[in-house]
Each structure stands twice: as C-alpha cells, then as structure tokens.
Design an enzyme around this catalytic site. Structure first.
Site, mmCIF file in Angstrom:
data_model
loop_
_atom_site.group_PDB
_atom_site.id
_atom_site.type_symbol
_atom_site.label_atom_id
_atom_site.label_comp_id
_atom_site.label_asym_id
_atom_site.label_seq_id
_atom_site.Cartn_x
_atom_site.Cartn_y
_atom_site.Cartn_z
ATOM 1 N N SER A 125 0.756 -1.266 -0.015
ATOM 2 C CA SER A 125 -0.239 -0.006 0.109
ATOM 3 C C SER A 125 0.842 1.108 -0.024
ATOM 4 O O SER A 125 2.005 1.368 0.726
ATOM 5 C CB SER A 125 -1.191 0.001 1.231
ATOM 6 O OG SER A 125 -1.294 1.133 1.482
ATOM 7 N N TYR A 150 -2.432 -1.165 10.700
ATOM 8 C CA TYR A 150 -2.639 -1.809 9.559
ATOM 9 C C TYR A 150 -1.359 -1.449 8.354
ATOM 10 O O TYR A 150 -0.758 -2.230 7.757
ATOM 11 C CB TYR A 150 -3.988 -1.231 8.577
ATOM 12 C CG TYR A 150 -3.891 -1.424 7.278
ATOM 13 C CD1 TYR A 150 -4.289 -2.722 6.640
ATOM 14 C CD2 TYR A 150 -3.599 -0.409 6.400
ATOM 15 C CE1 TYR A 150 -4.284 -2.813 5.368
ATOM 16 C CE2 TYR A 150 -3.608 -0.524 4.908
ATOM 17 C CZ TYR A 150 -3.876 -1.956 4.545
ATOM 18 O OH TYR A 150 -4.035 -2.025 3.156
ATOM 19 N N LYS A 154 1.829 -3.672 6.801
ATOM 20 C CA LYS A 154 2.313 -3.654 5.294
ATOM 21 C C LYS A 154 3.759 -3.590 5.373
ATOM 22 O O LYS A 154 4.465 -4.247 4.481
ATOM 23 C CB LYS A 154 1.388 -2.644 4.503
ATOM 24 C CG LYS A 154 0.169 -2.769 4.084
ATOM 25 C CD LYS A 154 -0.142 -4.049 3.418
ATOM 26 C CE LYS A 154 -1.439 -4.270 3.163
ATOM 27 N NZ LYS A 154 -1.808 -5.752 2.619
HETATM 28 P P1 NAD Z 1 -10.850 -7.398 0.672
HETATM 29 O O1 NAD Z 1 -10.933 -7.460 2.076
HETATM 30 O O2 NAD Z 1 -12.111 -7.168 -0.309
HETATM 31 O O3 NAD Z 1 -9.764 -8.669 0.170
HETATM 32 C C1 NAD Z 1 -9.090 -9.523 1.162
HETATM 33 C C2 NAD Z 1 -9.433 -10.933 1.197
HETATM 34 O O4 NAD Z 1 -8.696 -11.831 2.012
HETATM 35 C C3 NAD Z 1 -10.915 -11.120 1.601
HETATM 36 O O5 NAD Z 1 -11.634 -12.062 0.539
HETATM 37 C C4 NAD Z 1 -10.448 -11.833 3.105
HETATM 38 O O6 NAD Z 1 -11.464 -12.755 3.235
HETATM 39 C C5 NAD Z 1 -9.444 -12.676 2.653
HETATM 40 N N1 NAD Z 1 -8.783 -12.874 3.989
HETATM 41 C C6 NAD Z 1 -8.310 -12.083 5.059
HETATM 42 N N2 NAD Z 1 -7.589 -12.898 5.947
HETATM 43 C C7 NAD Z 1 -7.607 -14.239 5.589
HETATM 44 C C8 NAD Z 1 -6.965 -15.290 5.978
HETATM 45 N N3 NAD Z 1 -6.390 -15.309 7.195
HETATM 46 N N4 NAD Z 1 -6.956 -16.373 5.047
HETATM 47 C C9 NAD Z 1 -7.678 -16.485 4.017
HETATM 48 N N5 NAD Z 1 -8.226 -15.227 3.521
HETATM 49 C C10 NAD Z 1 -8.346 -14.092 4.336
HETATM 50 O O7 NAD Z 1 -9.734 -6.379 0.298
HETATM 51 P P2 NAD Z 1 -9.096 -5.902 -1.009
HETATM 52 O O8 NAD Z 1 -9.321 -4.013 -0.951
HETATM 53 O O9 NAD Z 1 -9.386 -6.797 -2.062
HETATM 54 O O10 NAD Z 1 -7.509 -5.771 -0.634
HETATM 55 C C11 NAD Z 1 -6.749 -6.858 -1.163
HETATM 56 C C12 NAD Z 1 -5.319 -6.387 -0.593
HETATM 57 O O11 NAD Z 1 -5.035 -5.162 -0.920
HETATM 58 C C13 NAD Z 1 -5.356 -6.625 1.084
HETATM 59 O O12 NAD Z 1 -4.202 -7.106 1.469
HETATM 60 C C14 NAD Z 1 -5.270 -4.871 1.250
HETATM 61 O O13 NAD Z 1 -4.542 -4.702 2.572
HETATM 62 C C15 NAD Z 1 -4.585 -4.457 0.209
HETATM 63 N N6 NAD Z 1 -4.835 -3.188 -0.025
HETATM 64 C C16 NAD Z 1 -6.012 -2.628 -0.301
HETATM 65 C C17 NAD Z 1 -6.132 -1.371 -0.580
HETATM 66 C C18 NAD Z 1 -7.848 -0.785 -0.821
HETATM 67 O O14 NAD Z 1 -7.899 0.548 -0.708
HETATM 68 N N7 NAD Z 1 -8.653 -1.654 -1.144
HETATM 69 C C19 NAD Z 1 -5.071 -0.349 -0.484
HETATM 70 C C20 NAD Z 1 -3.818 -0.792 -0.583
HETATM 71 C C21 NAD Z 1 -3.745 -2.220 -0.233
HETATM 72 N N1 UFG Z 2 -13.257 10.453 3.587
HETATM 73 C C1 UFG Z 2 -14.257 11.216 3.911
HETATM 74 N N2 UFG Z 2 -15.386 10.699 4.370
HETATM 75 C C2 UFG Z 2 -15.709 9.058 4.609
HETATM 76 C C3 UFG Z 2 -14.525 8.145 3.854
HETATM 77 C C4 UFG Z 2 -13.382 8.952 3.736
HETATM 78 O O1 UFG Z 2 -14.038 12.213 3.738
HETATM 79 O O2 UFG Z 2 -16.617 8.818 4.941
HETATM 80 C C5 UFG Z 2 -12.084 10.891 2.855
HETATM 81 C C6 UFG Z 2 -10.538 10.554 3.803
HETATM 82 O O3 UFG Z 2 -10.744 11.702 4.694
HETATM 83 C C7 UFG Z 2 -9.707 10.757 2.615
HETATM 84 C C8 UFG Z 2 -10.283 10.308 1.517
HETATM 85 O O4 UFG Z 2 -11.745 10.455 1.639
HETATM 86 O O5 UFG Z 2 -9.324 12.032 2.537
HETATM 87 C C9 UFG Z 2 -9.927 8.815 0.890
HETATM 88 O O6 UFG Z 2 -10.257 7.789 2.226
HETATM 89 P P1 UFG Z 2 -10.310 6.375 2.135
HETATM 90 O O7 UFG Z 2 -10.652 5.998 3.631
HETATM 91 O O8 UFG Z 2 -11.114 5.739 0.874
HETATM 92 O O9 UFG Z 2 -8.834 5.846 1.637
HETATM 93 P P2 UFG Z 2 -7.515 6.440 2.393
HETATM 94 O O10 UFG Z 2 -6.686 7.265 1.444
HETATM 95 O O11 UFG Z 2 -7.676 6.791 3.771
HETATM 96 O O12 UFG Z 2 -6.873 4.958 2.678
HETATM 97 C C10 UFG Z 2 -6.758 4.345 1.569
HETATM 98 C C11 UFG Z 2 -7.068 2.646 2.108
HETATM 99 C C12 UFG Z 2 -6.030 2.062 2.949
HETATM 100 C C13 UFG Z 2 -4.453 2.717 2.417
HETATM 101 C C14 UFG Z 2 -4.301 3.700 1.898
HETATM 102 C C15 UFG Z 2 -3.003 4.334 1.351
HETATM 103 O O13 UFG Z 2 -8.196 2.455 2.736
HETATM 104 O O14 UFG Z 2 -5.767 0.993 3.041
HETATM 105 O O15 UFG Z 2 -5.374 4.100 1.196
HETATM 106 O O16 UFG Z 2 -2.764 3.337 0.211
HETATM 107 F F1 UFG Z 2 -3.514 2.373 3.370
#
Ligand code: NAD
Ligand code: UFG
Length: 339
Positions: A125, A150, A154
């Site tokens: 991330s 979190y 990472k």
């Molecule tokens: P998500 O929660 O939709 O997907 C994660 C999946 O992992 C889920 O299906 C969950 O059931 C599974 N999981 C969790 N723990 C597990 C375990 N112990 N065994 C088996 N399965 C398990 O999230 P996502 O948005 O698809 O994110 C995927 C990856 O990308 C995550 O590692 C997340 O931290 C990372 N990531 C996401 C974002 C974002 O904004 N969505 C940003 C940066 C990084």
């Molecule tokens: N925000 C609002 N209202 C809400 C939710 C979000 O104003 O109800 C704003 C936040 O303050 C931020 C922006 O929308 O300014 C984006 O927020 P998100 O929660 O959607 O995303 P973040 O940038 O906080 O975090 C995301 C992922 C994390 C990751 C991070 C950096 O959720 O997993 O990007 O990659 F770590």
C-alpha cells in the site's frame, strides 16, 4: 499456461484480478476464508469469463491446508491479497491485525519454500511511504512512519519479503503499492462489498446515493489543498487488476525484489470525487463537512513511471469511468453479494 494462486482472491481486488488473469490465459486457484468476502464473487468471475476457478475455503495461515492446495495444484506464482485492511479497526485491535496479516505471509512463504515455488506478488500500500516522504511518492524513497497498525503490517511484510529474497536468491518478489482503488467491473457483476459501515470514501458515497445512508461526512475542509479537502490518487480496480497481470508476467521471468507503485499519478479531492459522481450518474450525494479523521494525510499520489517503463502498464480508465462503474455495481447489487 502458468497457474496462479490468489490468496484472498475472493475479495474486491482479488476477484477483479482473477477476471483479468483468466482473460490473459492464466489458470487461477483461489484460497479465501471469506472473512471479508463471499464465494459468490468467484461464481460471478466464472460467469464473466466463461472459465472455471478452483476455489478453496481456507485460512491462509493454516499451513496444513496450504500444503493440501499446493499438493493438488502445480502453482507457478502466488498473489498474496489475504489480509485485514480497515485502518480504524487496526487501531482498536492491533494484535488481530498483526496476527492475521503477518501470519498469512509467513505461512505462504514457508509452504512456497517447501514446494519450490519461487514467484510471489504482494498487495502492499502507498501507506508504507508514511508521513515523512514528499509527494509524489516514488519507489526509491525509504519506507516512512505509518500512522496505524494496518500500515505497519504492510511495512513489516515488505521487510519479510525482502529478507526472504536475500536468503533465497532464486526468489522473485514483486511488491505492489496500491494507491486508492475504486470502481468495479464494467459488467456490474463484481465490485466492492464492505461489511457494515464503509470506511472508504467511494463505498460510502454509493451507499448514500442508493439511500442506505443519509449523508456523507467529508473529513475536514481546512487542509492545505486547493479546495481544502484531502487529495488522493484514485485508480480504477480494473486498471489495478491489469497491473497484476503485468506483474505476473514479470515475476515469472525474474529474481530478486522489485517494488512498483500502482496509481494514476493524478490526485483528486474528496469534493471533486463527490461532484464527479453526481455529474456522471445524475444522482445527488448529500454531504456535510466534519472534523478531520485522525491519521489522514492532506495529499498523496503516485509517480507511476516505473510500472510504465518496466511492466509496460499505464491506466486506461478515467475518473468518470470510476464513478460510473462504482454506481453501476451498487445500484445493481444494493446489498452486495447478498442480493
Ligand atoms: P478485501 O477485504 O476485499 O480482500 C481481502 C481478502 O482476504 C478477503 O476476501 C478476505 O476474506 C481474505 N482474507 C483475509 N484474511 C484471510 C486469511 N487469514 N485467510 C484467507 N483469506 C483471508 O480487500 P481488498 O480491497 O481486495 O484488498 C486486497 C489486499 O490489498 C489487502 O491485503 C489489502 O490490505 C491490500 N490493499 C487494499 C487497498 C484498498 O484500498 N482496497 C489499498 C492498499 C492495499
Ligand atoms: N473520506 C471522507 N469521508 C468518508 C470516508 C473517507 O471524507 O466517509 C475521505 C478521507 O478523509 C480521505 C479520502 O476520503 O481524505 C479517502 O479515504 P479512504 O478511506 O477511501 O482512503 P485512504 O486514503 O484513507 O486509505 C486508503 C486505503 C488504505 C491504504 C491507503 C493508502 O483504505 O488501505 O489508502 O494506500 F492504506
């Protein structure tokens, strides 16, 4: 063609990646414990692609279960999506986050070593750049200080992969640092399906638009940005998924560790996102300005040149596409996969 194991592959990014890998001719095996997802997502992946996925209900920490999966399938590469990802929850329950996220990584690496599987891609991330680095973030910067457990999981997992690759020089590791994935597959059949109250901006907006929530609270309008609201690098989840296909092609032919930012390089403010969503979809999104959210940085976005140069990957979808596809998914599936 090679077979790719998607750990956590039933989730938001994993299911979209499964579609793009299948379309590119890869075979896909998914292991997920459905702690934040549903097997229905994979059934829909099969419908979209007309191809089948081998699906295991498995906790990725469970090395015995992983051994069963690696014995039954010749795995060429692993993409490690499995993790807990709610920033606020990680502050309340840090041990749960460290236990789940670090243990999934250790178990995967141990069983990969046992079976001689050398190729792995990890969902990292932008959060690992921490608080100190200037924007835009570039891969040559050192990891910074994370504002929550979190983020630290990472950063720690990146370190674990780097140490594993130092010890085993045949290991090929790609660390993908995602920026802010939003949007959904253009069919509207798969998308983000958060449990409970969404933490992230776009699912909150779509739930307000569909009438499930009264209004959006915009966290802070006094930031040092052009309109006072935070700016982020939002990326369409299909672009992100295609980035994983390029990373898979790459990881199979290399050794050592490479880090890639996956973002568009263009930031948008919270206000701009709300306005674009209303304009593109013709639906109102009621919002109010509220206090800043602890830990939010005013602005961050990617320098995405390295992925373009080395992986040949650039984003194709616009902000309007992201808003259209997020809404298409939400209005077709008001209750996510429970519909
Ligand atoms: P998500 O929660 O939709 O997907 C994660 C999946 O992992 C889920 O299906 C969950 O059931 C599974 N999981 C969790 N723990 C597990 C375990 N112990 N065994 C088996 N399965 C398990 O999230 P996502 O948005 O698809 O994110 C995927 C990856 O990308 C995550 O590692 C997340 O931290 C990372 N990531 C996401 C974002 C974002 O904004 N969505 C940003 C940066 C990084
Ligand atoms: N925000 C609002 N209202 C809400 C939710 C979000 O104003 O109800 C704003 C936040 O303050 C931020 C922006 O929308 O300014 C984006 O927020 P998100 O929660 O959607 O995303 P973040 O940038 O906080 O975090 C995301 C992922 C994390 C990751 C991070 C950096 O959720 O997993 O990007 O990659 F770590």
């Amino acid at each position: 063609m090679a077979t790719v194991l998607l750990a956590g592959g039933a989730g938001y990014i994993g299911s979209h990646t499964a579609v793009e890998l299948l379309n590119a001719g890869y075979d896909v095996v998914v292991a997920d414990n459905y702690s934040n997802s549903s097997p229905e997502a994979i059934r829909r992946v099969e419908k979209i692609t007309g191809k089948s996925v081998k699906l295991y209900e498995a906790d990725v920490r469970d090395t015995a279960k992983l051994t069963e999966i690696f014995s039954a399938n010749k795995i060429d590469a692993v993409i490690h999506f499995a993790g807990l990802k709610a920033v606020g929850e990680s502050v309340q329950k840090p041990l749960m986050y460290y236990r789940n996220n670090i243990d999934t990584t250790l178990s995967l690496l141990e069983v990969m070593a046992e079976f001689g599987v050398k190729n792995v891609i990890f969902s990292s991330s932008a959060t690992v750049y921490g608080e100190e680095n200037p924007i835009p973030y570039i891969e040559t910067m050192k990891r910074g200080t994370c504002s929550n457990p979190y983020g630290w999981t990472k950063a720690m997992m990146e370190q674990i992969f780097e140490d594993a690759a130092k010890a085993d020089t045949d290991l090929s590791v790609v660390l993908l640092r995602y920026f802010n994935p939003i949007g959904a597959h253009p069919t509207g059949m798969i998308g983000e399906d958060p449990c409970g109250i969404p933490n992230n901006l776009m699912p909150f907006i779509t739930q307000v638009a569909v009438g499930k929530r009264d209004h959006l609270t915009v966290f802070g309008n006094d930031y040092p940005t052009p309109d006072g609201t935070c700016r982020r690098d939002y990326i369409h989840v299909v672009d992100l998924a295609v980035g994983h296909v390029k990373a898979t092609d790459y990881v199979l032919g290399h050794k050592g560790v490479e880090v890639f930012n996956l973002g568009t390089g263009t930031p948008y403010s919270v206000k701009e996102i709300v306005e674009a969503f209303e304009r593109v979809n013709g639906v109102p999104v009621k919002y109010e300005f509220g206090a800043r959210r602890f830990g939010d940085l005013p602005e961050f976005y990617a320098n995405a040149d390295k992925a373009a140069e080395i992986l040949g990957w650039t984003t194709q979808y616009t902000l309007d596409d992201m808003c259209r596809d997020s809404w298409n998914w939400q209005k077709n599936n008001p209750n996510g996969y429970r519909d």
